[in-house]
Scaffold this motif. Structure first.
Motif, short mmCIF file in Angstrom:
data_model
loop_
_atom_site.label_atom_id
_atom_site.label_comp_id
_atom_site.label_asym_id
_atom_site.label_seq_id
_atom_site.Cartn_x
_atom_site.Cartn_y
_atom_site.Cartn_z
N LEU A 76 2.42 1.57 -3.39
CA LEU A 76 1.35 2.11 -4.42
C LEU A 76 0.93 3.58 -4.29
O LEU A 76 0.62 4.20 -5.45
CB LEU A 76 -0.14 1.26 -4.24
N ALA A 77 0.85 4.04 -3.07
CA ALA A 77 0.42 5.41 -2.86
C ALA A 77 1.47 6.40 -3.34
O ALA A 77 1.21 7.39 -4.05
CB ALA A 77 0.16 5.72 -1.35
N ILE A 78 2.66 6.06 -3.26
CA ILE A 78 3.95 6.75 -3.64
C ILE A 78 4.29 6.70 -4.99
O ILE A 78 4.11 7.91 -5.59
CB ILE A 78 5.42 6.30 -3.07
N THR A 121 9.78 2.49 4.93
CA THR A 121 8.96 1.35 5.37
C THR A 121 9.35 0.14 5.02
O THR A 121 8.91 -0.97 5.77
CB THR A 121 7.56 1.50 4.19
N LEU A 151 10.57 7.49 2.45
CA LEU A 151 9.34 6.68 2.90
C LEU A 151 9.51 5.26 2.19
O LEU A 151 9.10 4.04 2.91
CB LEU A 151 8.09 7.08 2.43
N VAL A 180 1.09 -1.24 0.08
CA VAL A 180 -0.21 0.03 0.06
C VAL A 180 1.01 1.35 0.04
O VAL A 180 0.36 2.22 -0.69
CB VAL A 180 -0.93 -0.07 1.18
N ALA A 181 2.08 1.26 0.65
CA ALA A 181 2.91 2.57 0.72
C ALA A 181 3.50 2.69 -0.67
O ALA A 181 3.75 3.90 -1.14
CB ALA A 181 3.90 2.36 1.80
N ILE A 223 1.28 8.93 -6.87
CA ILE A 223 1.51 10.34 -6.97
C ILE A 223 2.70 10.53 -7.94
O ILE A 223 2.56 11.65 -8.76
CB ILE A 223 1.92 10.96 -5.26
N GLY A 280 9.51 10.75 -1.04
CA GLY A 280 8.81 9.55 -1.35
C GLY A 280 9.96 8.64 -1.36
O GLY A 280 9.67 7.39 -0.78
#
Lengths: 217, 217
Positions: free
Chosen positions: B113-115, B162, B158, B110-111, B118, B155
């Motif tokens: 995918l979000a990064i 993560t 992170l 999920v992390a 964007i 990004g």
């Protein structure tokens, strides 16, 4: 002891419910914020540099948001078992309460942990530096405010996007979803966006002037 | 069909192994990058604005990184089942290969995918705008480059944090850990950091000049 958070299959061993009332937790937050605002407003008003009202409000924003990053989020970051607290510790109470809007704070979701880690260690102290930079009229004031606002804006975007991607299942009721998760997260989108627009305009004007001067001489 | 990725308990139904060799995948990436570099270098050299070599290399960086965000990461973002591909699709092969260094691309963490979302939707197109802004000497060139570099840097931070928080267990061997995960991620830390420092200095100089002018007149 079962917990009030969503999803209900979240396992939190030795969970201890809030020991202080919701209104008490909110009241202390409000009093502390108001005190910081009052002190910064008074001190900034006496500056020999005659700060504009906008600059004085920005100093308040950076003081309040910097202290929240360092103190509130710092407590959470270094207290993985806050939900077990039986002592009535104020910050444990704050996060037990906020977890009703986003249980990822109780479960220590990896994306939230990474975003908060950067906020505590870098954004918090640098926010206080931004307050100082405004007060002293430093040349790095605008780019620092822009950088911090962008990190807050991007971090909050990831905060929302990761929740949505996992089914938006972390608030225990619609009330807490809107009043905590959306309202709190939205604050860290709205103010940073406004500050970024202001800094962007100022920096473009400054760069235009520098380009012009470089060409002329 | 079992997969080569780590952790081995990752479930990828209908996984199809790489259909092209590692060297073929790398060769096409290299050829495409070189072609973009060559074209941008030639075009930027003919600019009537007499661009500096630094500006021309920055245009190359923004072209290559913008196209990677849009094309490579864009393919991944919209292809959740790339690891099932049996057609030998070049981009599916790229991501099957890269997942050896970070299986979170196969499992759609999920992390990540979000990064990446964007990066695909905002950073990619805005990187091409940055290339244009340098070519035309726009006043927003420095602040746009700074903003994009900060998003890339944060990004990537992170992205690493993560992975570390979850035990750094996503590379199948030490070789792929260093050559793909660390080297690739490190690129998106190193170049953005250098660009941020350059823009920060220029913007501070410009703001100092604007402050000075505001006081004098």
């Amino acid at each position: 002891m079962s917990h009030p958070y969503s999803p209900s299959d979240l396992i939190l061993p030795d969970f201890t419910p809030n020991l202080r009332s919701t209104s008490e937790v909110h009241a202390w937050n409000g009093i502390a914020s108001f005190l910081v605002m009052f002190i910064i407003w008074r001190i900034s008003g006496r500056s020999p540099r005659k700060l504009s009202k906008t600059d004085r409000w920005l100093m308040i924003w950076w003081a309040v948001s910097g202290l929240i990053h360092i103190i509130h989020e710092g407590y959470w970051f270094f207290s993985p078992e806050f939900y077990k607290d039986k002592s009535g510790n104020y910050f444990a109470e704050v996060w037990k309460e906020y977890s009703k809007g986003d249980s990822r704070y109780a479960s220590r979701h990896v994306a939230v942990l990474a975003i908060e880690g950067i906020a505590v260690i870098f954004v918090g102290p640098a926010s206080l530096l931004a307050m100082y930079a405004i007060a002293k009229g430093k040349s790095y004031s605008y780019i620092l405010q822009f950088a911090l606002s962008l990190v807050q804006f991007y971090g909050s975007s990831l905060y929302f996007i990761t929740a949505f991607l996992e089914g938006n299942k972390f608030a225990c009721t619609r009330y807490f979803y809107y009043s905590y998760f959306i309202a709190q997260g939205g604050t860290w989108l709205l103010f940073p966006a406004l500050i970024m627009i202001r800094c962007w305009k100022r920096i473009c004007a400054a760069c235009l002037l520098l380009d012009h001067k470089t060409k002329v001489y």
